[in-house]
Design an enzyme around this catalytic site. Sequence first.
Site, PDB file in Angstrom:
ATOM      1  N   ARG A   1       2.909 -14.970   4.047  1.00 42.67           N
ATOM      2  CA  ARG A   1       4.254 -15.082   4.642  1.00 42.67           C
ATOM      3  C   ARG A   1       4.969 -14.020   5.287  1.00 42.67           C
ATOM      4  O   ARG A   1       5.949 -13.923   5.871  1.00 42.67           O
ATOM      5  CB  ARG A   1       5.087 -15.461   3.215  1.00 42.67           C
ATOM      6  CG  ARG A   1       4.653 -17.080   2.983  1.00 42.67           C
ATOM      7  CD  ARG A   1       5.697 -17.647   1.838  1.00 42.67           C
ATOM      8  NE  ARG A   1       5.361 -16.805   0.685  1.00 42.67           N
ATOM      9  CZ  ARG A   1       6.569 -16.669  -0.425  1.00 42.67           C
ATOM     10  NH1 ARG A   1       7.895 -17.076   0.024  1.00 42.67           N
ATOM     11  NH2 ARG A   1       6.238 -16.222  -1.523  1.00 42.67           N
TER      12      ARG A   1
ATOM     13  N   GLY B   1      -8.155 -15.842  -6.997  1.00 42.47           N
ATOM     14  CA  GLY B   1      -7.230 -15.836  -8.194  1.00 42.47           C
ATOM     15  C   GLY B   1      -7.200 -14.432  -8.656  1.00 42.47           C
ATOM     16  O   GLY B   1      -7.957 -13.549  -8.681  1.00 42.47           O
TER      17      GLY B   1
ATOM     18  N   ASN C   1       6.807 -14.338 -15.921  1.00 41.99           N
ATOM     19  CA  ASN C   1       5.685 -13.273 -15.756  1.00 41.99           C
ATOM     20  C   ASN C   1       5.710 -12.535 -14.721  1.00 41.99           C
ATOM     21  O   ASN C   1       5.766 -13.074 -13.415  1.00 41.99           O
ATOM     22  CB  ASN C   1       4.573 -14.058 -15.676  1.00 41.99           C
ATOM     23  CG  ASN C   1       3.255 -13.100 -15.467  1.00 41.99           C
ATOM     24  OD1 ASN C   1       3.140 -12.122 -16.074  1.00 41.99           O
ATOM     25  ND2 ASN C   1       2.117 -13.681 -14.895  1.00 41.99           N
TER      26      ASN C   1
ATOM     27  N   ASN D   1      16.418  35.627  17.676  1.00 40.63           N
ATOM     28  CA  ASN D   1      17.317  34.760  18.327  1.00 40.63           C
ATOM     29  C   ASN D   1      16.495  33.977  19.197  1.00 40.63           C
ATOM     30  O   ASN D   1      15.954  34.699  19.998  1.00 40.63           O
ATOM     31  CB  ASN D   1      18.658  35.327  18.444  1.00 40.63           C
ATOM     32  CG  ASN D   1      19.486  34.334  18.936  1.00 40.63           C
ATOM     33  OD1 ASN D   1      20.443  33.985  18.300  1.00 40.63           O
ATOM     34  ND2 ASN D   1      19.443  34.023  20.445  1.00 40.63           N
TER      35      ASN D   1
HETATM   36  C1  UD1 Z   1       1.337 -14.257 -10.021  1.00 40.26           C
HETATM   37  C2  UD1 Z   1       1.294 -14.924 -11.477  1.00 40.26           C
HETATM   38  C3  UD1 Z   1       2.522 -15.534 -11.822  1.00 40.26           C
HETATM   39  C4  UD1 Z   1       3.589 -14.408 -11.687  1.00 40.26           C
HETATM   40  C5  UD1 Z   1       3.762 -13.910 -10.370  1.00 40.26           C
HETATM   41  C6  UD1 Z   1       4.596 -12.622 -10.308  1.00 40.26           C
HETATM   42  C7  UD1 Z   1      -1.091 -15.852 -11.726  1.00 40.26           C
HETATM   43  C8  UD1 Z   1      -2.064 -16.677 -12.122  1.00 40.26           C
HETATM   44  N1  UD1 Z   1       0.203 -15.996 -11.513  1.00 40.26           N
HETATM   45  O1  UD1 Z   1       1.552 -15.650  -9.180  1.00 40.26           O
HETATM   46  O2  UD1 Z   1       2.434 -15.908 -13.330  1.00 40.26           O
HETATM   47  O3  UD1 Z   1       4.930 -15.014 -12.107  1.00 40.26           O
HETATM   48  O4  UD1 Z   1       2.295 -13.558 -10.104  1.00 40.26           O
HETATM   49  O5  UD1 Z   1       4.521 -12.289  -9.047  1.00 40.26           O
HETATM   50  O6  UD1 Z   1      -1.655 -14.413 -11.984  1.00 40.26           O
HETATM   51  N2  UD1 Z   1      -4.391 -11.182  -5.600  1.00 40.26           N
HETATM   52  C9  UD1 Z   1      -5.553 -10.615  -5.296  1.00 40.26           C
HETATM   53  N3  UD1 Z   1      -6.620 -11.520  -5.527  1.00 40.26           N
HETATM   54  C10 UD1 Z   1      -6.695 -12.763  -5.789  1.00 40.26           C
HETATM   55  C11 UD1 Z   1      -5.172 -13.333  -5.739  1.00 40.26           C
HETATM   56  C12 UD1 Z   1      -4.110 -12.659  -5.757  1.00 40.26           C
HETATM   57  O7  UD1 Z   1      -5.777  -9.518  -5.175  1.00 40.26           O
HETATM   58  O8  UD1 Z   1      -7.552 -13.753  -5.762  1.00 40.26           O
HETATM   59  C13 UD1 Z   1      -3.302 -10.319  -5.713  1.00 40.26           C
HETATM   60  C14 UD1 Z   1      -2.329 -10.528  -4.632  1.00 40.26           C
HETATM   61  O9  UD1 Z   1      -2.598  -9.775  -3.311  1.00 40.26           O
HETATM   62  C15 UD1 Z   1      -0.961 -10.187  -5.359  1.00 40.26           C
HETATM   63  C16 UD1 Z   1      -1.233 -10.350  -6.466  1.00 40.26           C
HETATM   64  O10 UD1 Z   1      -2.605 -10.481  -6.934  1.00 40.26           O
HETATM   65  O11 UD1 Z   1      -0.671  -8.855  -4.920  1.00 40.26           O
HETATM   66  C17 UD1 Z   1      -0.563 -11.536  -6.947  1.00 40.26           C
HETATM   67  O12 UD1 Z   1      -0.977 -12.807  -6.480  1.00 40.26           O
HETATM   68  P1  UD1 Z   1      -0.170 -13.794  -5.958  1.00 40.26           P
HETATM   69  O13 UD1 Z   1      -1.034 -14.843  -5.531  1.00 40.26           O
HETATM   70  O14 UD1 Z   1       1.099 -13.573  -5.210  1.00 40.26           O
HETATM   71  O15 UD1 Z   1       0.373 -14.679  -7.456  1.00 40.26           O
HETATM   72  P2  UD1 Z   1       1.291 -15.510  -7.730  1.00 40.26           P
HETATM   73  O16 UD1 Z   1       0.803 -17.135  -7.359  1.00 40.26           O
HETATM   74  O17 UD1 Z   1       2.941 -15.044  -7.056  1.00 40.26           O
END
Ligand code: UD1
Length: 449
Positions: free
Chosen positions: A15, A80, A169, A359
């Site tokens: 995004r 994830g 969270n 200067n």
């Molecule tokens: C996550 C949480 C959610 C929380 C939210 C807060 C989980 C399953 N969910 O959701 O409960 O409210 O953050 O912002 O944890 N990332 C990786 N590798 C991956 C996936 C993610 O490095 O495979 C990193 C992303 O770059 C990011 C962070 O982890 O910095 C969070 O990932 P994102 O996909 O944004 O999680 P949310 O769906 O927002």
Amino acid sequence: MPVSLVILAAGQGTRMNSDLPKVLHRVAGAPLLHHAMQAGAALSPERVVVVAGHGAEAVSKAARAWDEACGIVVQAEQLGTGHAVAQAAPALAGVSGDCVVLYGDTPFIRPETLEAMLEARARHAVVVLGFEARDPGRYGRLIAQGEALERIVEFKDATEAQRAITLCNSGVICADTALLLDLVGTLGNDNAAGEYYLTDVVELARRRGLSAGVVTCDEAETLGVNTRAQLAEAEAAFQARARAEALENGVTLTAPETVFFALDTVVGRDAIIGPNVVFGPGVTIESGAEIRAFCHLEGCHVSRGADVGPFARLRPGAELAEDVHVGNFVEIKNAILEEGVKVGHLTYLGDADVGEGTNIGAGTVTCNYDGVMKHRTRIGKRAFIGSDTMLVAPVTVGDGALTGSGSVITADVPAGAVALGRARQVVKPGLAQKLFETLRALKAAQNKD
Ligand code: UD1
Ligand code: CA
């Protein structure tokens, strides 16, 4: 007890609509990743592991720029947050104590909050950082009774009743390192997103008879950056805080809302910062110095009693000793100005040493670049550089020497000498008058046609 950090930074940040990995977008002159690393650094972690994925090379370079010793693991596929933490296992081999998981795109978690989480570990095997959300949106929901956390439900998997919960969270989680790695190793992905959720470790821990707890913080701390609008919001939030802190610390800001700080800007008590001043990374301003309106400073040091601007630019390596005066339209780069040096107007000093009390006249330029290499200009103490002197480096001007205005100085000037490097003046009596008469006659003849 030793603490280690795992910073999740593998996501692409779709995004953001950008070629740059999300965690490298900047707030206050520093990549988001550095903000997270700085917050974590307050815990003096024994080991720091950054989980990179999208743009892994650039992300690891930025991580190492902040902390040379940090470990980098690459999560090739983003399956994830739980899967991401599992990738850190080899880099955490042999580490004991607690592990804190942070997100690289969440820059404002306060060290005090992380400390409160570590403290809560005395009561719970797993500690999660939660917050009361004004608009809970798509955050994971915390199912909790007071401090006791039952589980975390992701928005996608939540029932209507669970979605009505406003305790959310933040993503920050803390547990014993070995336990956390053990738990993430047993995660499944049978959920609405088909991902390995880090959040599921709460339920897994509880099934083993272990307790989980919530520590809460202000929502402002958990601001995550997913869009350019949120990046701008994060910048505004950072600046608002930095300005308030500067005022609190005894710095005068004439127009606080127009001053921009970097993550690492240091300004001493009783310094005065005028309107529209921008600090890039690496600036220290000592107590009692003054930075006037419309200055841009980066990688420089301004000592007590010095004054800079208006409209001056200090670039990396500019070192201003006490009582130095730098005036309008002056640019200084990689140059040391000893005590009491005056550079009033329209000057470029690059790769130079200037001795105390010297200067520098208006329009002086150190010609430091020959198109291939950079060379140094050395000017002694109490010298006088006449206006519009070109100092063709490498060149040395001795103590107490003087250069004539308009000189091009290509050879060293000994101490106490005068150097003139300009064409000798010629005076033709009456010639101007004759010239004007001729020209006026020409113009009159043209107007008749
Ligand atoms: C996550 C949480 C959610 C929380 C939210 C807060 C989980 C399953 N969910 O959701 O409960 O409210 O953050 O912002 O944890 N990332 C990786 N590798 C991956 C996936 C993610 O490095 O495979 C990193 C992303 O770059 C990011 C962070 O982890 O910095 C969070 O990932 P994102 O996909 O944004 O999680 P949310 O769906 O927002
Ligand atoms: Ca997110």
